[in-house]
Motif scaffolding. Structure first.
Motif, PDB file in Angstrom:
ATOM      1  N   ARG A  88      -6.182 -30.037   9.605  1.00  0.00           N
ATOM      2  CA  ARG A  88      -7.284 -29.507  10.393  1.00  0.00           C
ATOM      3  C   ARG A  88      -7.217 -30.062  11.795  1.00  0.00           C
ATOM      4  O   ARG A  88      -7.199 -31.258  12.006  1.00  0.00           O
ATOM      5  N   ARG A  89      -7.202 -29.157  12.716  1.00  0.00           N
ATOM      6  CA  ARG A  89      -7.113 -29.563  14.103  1.00  0.00           C
ATOM      7  C   ARG A  89      -8.522 -29.646  14.674  1.00  0.00           C
ATOM      8  O   ARG A  89      -9.298 -28.734  14.580  1.00  0.00           O
ATOM      9  N   ARG A  90      -8.821 -30.734  15.277  1.00  0.00           N
ATOM     10  CA  ARG A  90     -10.157 -30.878  15.870  1.00  0.00           C
ATOM     11  C   ARG A  90     -10.033 -31.635  17.173  1.00  0.00           C
ATOM     12  O   ARG A  90     -10.389 -32.795  17.287  1.00  0.00           O
ATOM     13  N   GLU A  91      -9.498 -30.977  18.168  1.00  0.00           N
ATOM     14  CA  GLU A  91      -9.437 -31.606  19.476  1.00  0.00           C
ATOM     15  C   GLU A  91     -10.793 -31.551  20.137  1.00  0.00           C
ATOM     16  O   GLU A  91     -11.574 -30.648  19.897  1.00  0.00           O
ATOM     17  N   PRO A  92     -11.084 -32.489  20.987  1.00  0.00           N
ATOM     18  CA  PRO A  92     -12.273 -32.310  21.816  1.00  0.00           C
ATOM     19  C   PRO A  92     -12.093 -31.097  22.707  1.00  0.00           C
ATOM     20  O   PRO A  92     -10.995 -30.822  23.202  1.00  0.00           O
ATOM     21  N   GLY A  93     -13.164 -30.325  22.850  1.00  0.00           N
ATOM     22  CA  GLY A  93     -13.096 -29.072  23.607  1.00  0.00           C
ATOM     23  C   GLY A  93     -12.650 -29.303  25.026  1.00  0.00           C
ATOM     24  O   GLY A  93     -12.420 -28.363  25.753  1.00  0.00           O
ATOM     25  N   ARG A 130     -29.010 -19.506  15.135  1.00  0.00           N
ATOM     26  CA  ARG A 130     -28.051 -20.468  15.667  1.00  0.00           C
ATOM     27  C   ARG A 130     -27.240 -21.170  14.588  1.00  0.00           C
ATOM     28  O   ARG A 130     -27.087 -22.377  14.591  1.00  0.00           O
ATOM     29  N   VAL A 181     -23.341 -20.855  12.547  1.00  0.00           N
ATOM     30  CA  VAL A 181     -22.057 -20.168  12.564  1.00  0.00           C
ATOM     31  C   VAL A 181     -22.093 -19.106  11.471  1.00  0.00           C
ATOM     32  O   VAL A 181     -22.411 -19.404  10.323  1.00  0.00           O
ATOM     33  N   LEU A 196     -17.419 -15.956   9.527  1.00  0.00           N
ATOM     34  CA  LEU A 196     -16.410 -16.867  10.066  1.00  0.00           C
ATOM     35  C   LEU A 196     -16.213 -18.080   9.168  1.00  0.00           C
ATOM     36  O   LEU A 196     -15.091 -18.529   8.956  1.00  0.00           O
ATOM     37  N   SER A 197     -17.299 -18.626   8.647  1.00  0.00           N
ATOM     38  CA  SER A 197     -17.206 -19.937   8.012  1.00  0.00           C
ATOM     39  C   SER A 197     -16.924 -19.868   6.529  1.00  0.00           C
ATOM     40  O   SER A 197     -16.530 -20.864   5.925  1.00  0.00           O
ATOM     41  N   PHE A 224      -6.381 -22.658   4.528  1.00  0.00           N
ATOM     42  CA  PHE A 224      -6.648 -23.266   5.826  1.00  0.00           C
ATOM     43  C   PHE A 224      -5.363 -23.304   6.646  1.00  0.00           C
ATOM     44  O   PHE A 224      -4.268 -23.106   6.112  1.00  0.00           O
ATOM     45  N   PRO A 225      -5.488 -23.564   7.941  1.00  0.00           N
ATOM     46  CA  PRO A 225      -4.298 -23.570   8.788  1.00  0.00           C
ATOM     47  C   PRO A 225      -3.289 -24.608   8.303  1.00  0.00           C
ATOM     48  O   PRO A 225      -3.681 -25.683   7.856  1.00  0.00           O
ATOM     49  N   GLY A 231      -0.604 -27.599   8.598  1.00  0.00           N
ATOM     50  CA  GLY A 231      -0.514 -28.728   9.522  1.00  0.00           C
ATOM     51  C   GLY A 231      -1.798 -29.493   9.673  1.00  0.00           C
ATOM     52  O   GLY A 231      -1.967 -30.252  10.615  1.00  0.00           O
TER      53      GLY A 231
END
Lengths: 211, 211, 211
Positions: free
Chosen positions: C206-211, C142, C144, C148-149, C201-202, C204
């Protein structure tokens, strides 16, 4: 159905899932360009790879045919570059997921029919193809897969696959039937999301014992 | 062994794992009927599908033969409808898991023997068949799989598969040997659960460094 | 390249990944000897099994050939017995992971070439072989997955596979080219770890919206 039309629908589905997987990576976790594109490609190519295992059609077409690889990589890259411009990234992710689900349910079922499998197997493989990539995506980012948690996820895939298989049995096969079946699947999925429809819950209330 | 007897044991194992997976879904997470039946079917059919990949026996029998699909779906539906009546759902889940583990370890090993694989490969495939479905189940609901966390989970599967493979080498193959081997596996597993037996832990104490 | 040399490199990679998976089990979760060895074997044999699915080379060599099974089990057992002596278990885990990644990227690509696949497919299969076992390991405990990371994880595998495939195209195939390609992959991976290099990295933020 013309092989070309089937290929086009399959590639559109691949592109939708690649965008979806990469946008999910942007939203969910702090991943760099390689992680974002990798998750996009796994989402885009996972369903078709699982399909080809079930159909004994190895090596998988997703891997042998450079067009799938190119479309999946391009989708991931585009999402990486443009994702931060999206105001409503969650809505976009949902629509793309429904599009990939619908197209893969239909193309997966048709591939099974073409290889001589029976109608029941074709419907099941279609549904597996539709939900496979998103399930791999969710496992890799440690979310409960949509196919388990969302009532109207497997059901529209099964319906879309059934429509196209029945059309084939009625000799009404063709691009029109395939697009119509995918549209049915897409509509059910989006209505389920829009109105929060779930399938019935267990009788007797929600059980939540400590494990 | 008569093919019919092997099929019956395989279907009983499929049914036990379908009940187990669906009850696990009821207990663990808030899933609707589709999610519950889906997890039941994945648990029931996952081990045999992985087995057929290892044995190069694709397309998987779990998918080609409607009886596996029907039994798995029926088990999931029954668990969905009746699970809330169970007073001791955790105990039931454990017994069903041990039953599926035992039957699949034996039938998986016998299928490998029938396809001409050697004894060592048959034992390994038997164990993989037994633990495969439950491992997929645990990954999908985000638990550490039993095959890693529970000492006496892989071991009884290996023992059960070994017993039936040795019986086959001694020309004592048959339904009796198969059921006896499954009973040995089941007994070891349930004794391990009952008395909290684990295999030895690492020497030098439990190491728990921060990652 | 001599088949023997390829086999030796493959077995060394298997051993490195078995040690790595078992040490990861020791560090991360409270697992007994069976769990530790199981995670070591899955890490060691997973990449080659996925490779053989993609190459339609089933049953997988990792399962048919007792040497892979023996080396993987031995690696897991050695790690179980000696892991608590290691002062710097995290560093050891990282080095072993890089070694397995490098060797499997090269041997996976060469197996694809030997089976007649094109250069692009060989590079992709090499990378999949390299990252596959570690990805299964991370999903089971469990986390990531590194692929990916960690920016420089898939990239060195792709580079190592490319080097050995290009060498093959230039008729410079042999143990020297294989070891050199693996060394390139290993060096890039370790430099990335040492200096914390990530891919871009992307844009603009780091985007971290709530899911």
């Amino acid at each position: 159905m013309a092989t070309t039309a089937l290929l086009v629908l399959d590639l559109v589905g691949t592109f939708a899932f690649a965008l979806n997987g990469a946008l999910t990576a942007l939203r969910t976790t702090r991943l760099d360009i390689v992680g974002v594109i990798t998750l996009g490609m796994i989402t885009a190519l996972g369903g078709g790879t699982i399909r080809d295992v079930f159909l004994d059609a190895l090596p998988p077409a997703t891997f042998l045919d450079w067009r799938y690889l190119a479309v999946a990589a391009a989708g991931g890259l585009i999402a990486f570059l443009t994702g931060h411009h999206l105001d409503r990234i969650n809505g976009t992710i949902t629509v793309l997921d429904a599009a990939g689900l619908s197209l893969f349910a239909v193309t997966g079922a048709l591939k099974a029919v073409d290889l001589g499998f029976g109608p029941a197997q074709a419907v099941i493989v279609g549904a597996i193809t539709g939900v496979g990539g998103g399930t791999l995506r969710d496992v890799l980012i440690r979310q409960v897969p949509s196919v388990l948690s969302s009532g109207l996820y497997a059901v529209p895939a099964l319906v879309g696959a059934t429509v196209v298989v029945v059309a084939d049995l009625l000799d009404a096969r063709g691009p029109v039937a395939a697009v119509a079946a995918a549209a049915v699947c897409f509509a059910i999925r989006m209505l389920g999301v829009r109105f929060g429809v779930d399938a019935p819950f267990p009788p007797g209330g929600r059980r939540r014992e400590p494990g």
